[in-house]
Write a protein that holds these residues in place. Sequence first.
Motif, mmCIF file in Angstrom:
data_model
loop_
_atom_site.group_PDB
_atom_site.id
_atom_site.type_symbol
_atom_site.label_atom_id
_atom_site.label_comp_id
_atom_site.label_asym_id
_atom_site.label_seq_id
_atom_site.Cartn_x
_atom_site.Cartn_y
_atom_site.Cartn_z
ATOM 1 N N GLU A 116 16.076 -7.124 8.429
ATOM 2 C CA GLU A 116 15.545 -7.034 7.068
ATOM 3 C C GLU A 116 16.644 -7.010 6.009
ATOM 4 O O GLU A 116 16.443 -7.421 4.868
ATOM 5 N N GLY A 117 17.832 -6.528 6.388
ATOM 6 C CA GLY A 117 18.912 -6.402 5.418
ATOM 7 C C GLY A 117 19.400 -7.716 4.850
ATOM 8 O O GLY A 117 20.009 -7.738 3.771
ATOM 9 N N LYS A 158 10.929 -1.566 5.552
ATOM 10 C CA LYS A 158 12.037 -1.188 4.679
ATOM 11 C C LYS A 158 12.631 -2.460 4.084
ATOM 12 O O LYS A 158 13.347 -3.190 4.767
ATOM 13 N N GLY A 159 12.297 -2.720 2.837
ATOM 14 C CA GLY A 159 12.801 -3.924 2.197
ATOM 15 C C GLY A 159 12.456 -3.943 0.727
ATOM 16 O O GLY A 159 11.735 -3.076 0.217
ATOM 17 N N ALA A 171 15.729 3.396 1.610
ATOM 18 C CA ALA A 171 15.350 2.911 2.935
ATOM 19 C C ALA A 171 15.679 1.438 3.099
ATOM 20 O O ALA A 171 16.151 1.007 4.158
ATOM 21 N N ALA A 172 15.444 0.658 2.059
ATOM 22 C CA ALA A 172 15.744 -0.776 2.133
ATOM 23 C C ALA A 172 17.246 -1.023 2.177
ATOM 24 O O ALA A 172 17.744 -1.857 2.954
ATOM 25 N N ILE A 223 -2.058 1.234 8.092
ATOM 26 C CA ILE A 223 -0.598 1.242 8.154
ATOM 27 C C ILE A 223 -0.121 -0.192 8.357
ATOM 28 O O ILE A 223 -0.602 -0.891 9.247
ATOM 29 N N ILE A 224 0.820 -0.619 7.525
ATOM 30 C CA ILE A 224 1.312 -1.993 7.598
ATOM 31 C C ILE A 224 2.764 -1.988 8.041
ATOM 32 O O ILE A 224 3.620 -1.329 7.443
ATOM 33 N N SER A 225 3.052 -2.744 9.098
ATOM 34 C CA SER A 225 4.412 -2.847 9.628
ATOM 35 C C SER A 225 4.680 -4.300 9.994
ATOM 36 O O SER A 225 4.505 -4.725 11.131
ATOM 37 N N ILE A 226 5.095 -5.072 8.984
ATOM 38 C CA ILE A 226 5.419 -6.482 9.167
ATOM 39 C C ILE A 226 6.742 -6.760 8.456
ATOM 40 O O ILE A 226 7.312 -5.859 7.829
ATOM 41 N N SER A 227 7.214 -7.978 8.507
ATOM 42 C CA SER A 227 8.409 -8.344 7.750
ATOM 43 C C SER A 227 8.135 -8.174 6.262
ATOM 44 O O SER A 227 7.127 -8.657 5.743
#
Length: 320
Positions: A269-270, A102-103, A184-185, A72-76
């Motif tokens: 992230e937005g 989310k991007g 999501a992004a 599972i990857i959770s980075i910028s």
Amino acid sequence: MNISVLGCGRWGSCIAWYLDKIGHNVLSCGLVDAPEFIQLKETYKNDYLTFPKSIEVSSNLEHAIERAEVIIISISSQYLRSYFADISKYNLDGKTIVLCMKGVEATTGKRLSEVVGEFVDESKTPVAVWVGPGHPQDYVRGIPNCMVIDSNNHEVKEKLVNEFTSDLIRFYLGTDLIGSEIGAAAKNVIGIAAGMLDGLNYTSLKGALMARGTREIARLIKALGGNEMSAYGLCHLGDYEATLFSKWSHNRMYGESFAKGDRFTKLAEGVMTSKALYKLGQEYGVDLPIVESVYKVLFDGTDIKEALGTLFMRSVKKEF
């Protein structure tokens, strides 16, 4: 199930905590010199939660990948390409990649699963996304929510939904990977717009923002080949409370701080997603007035009130 969570920021640490809580064998992996990793390694705590000792905390990326059935990857999101260039040096055959960011990549306009797809053979290393509403601050207090797992591989997403669902998070099977990722992004961009309205004391306009924002993102999803109804699901509209109203939403706080002339230092992230969506709107000929307004305020120096005025001065049209 052996799971390695790469990235130990706010959401990454919550995912590791949650998956351990429901009985999986979890490793939390971070960069050795990152403050959030150092804090977790030394104290097993951060500003949001406390890790049980059953979670292994490591900076050894090779070990984290080798031991995992699911990565599972959770980075910028804007660092995913360079990060995956490192990950792809290792053998990923038979492992499942789950993206929990989310991007959209600002330089290319590519969805994050598309970025990963450049590095792996998805017949050997399937890719899924985990999206939807929720804040760590709520989950650790036992407040439940609903989320979505989506993938082009039906067998994989069904297995993940069954393995990850609990009384705390009810997972749904996504049916539109394009819509799930774009929706999501994009909610983060709408979240920045909501924060700007809060900063201007125009909070009552957020209802209109929700209605029109969902509509324009639906148009974009359809133009990209997805199902426009996805914009009305958990990936986008269902995440509005957590993003447009919550005191914990980084994107909303960023927009409010920007409108007030204050500095906001945490990841929103937005910001870069607005650039990516603006690029996609131009490329596919999709009218995205809210996205365009946020982009022009953040990157072209347009005054916020001027941008808002432009939205109100648009030609009269039917709502639907």
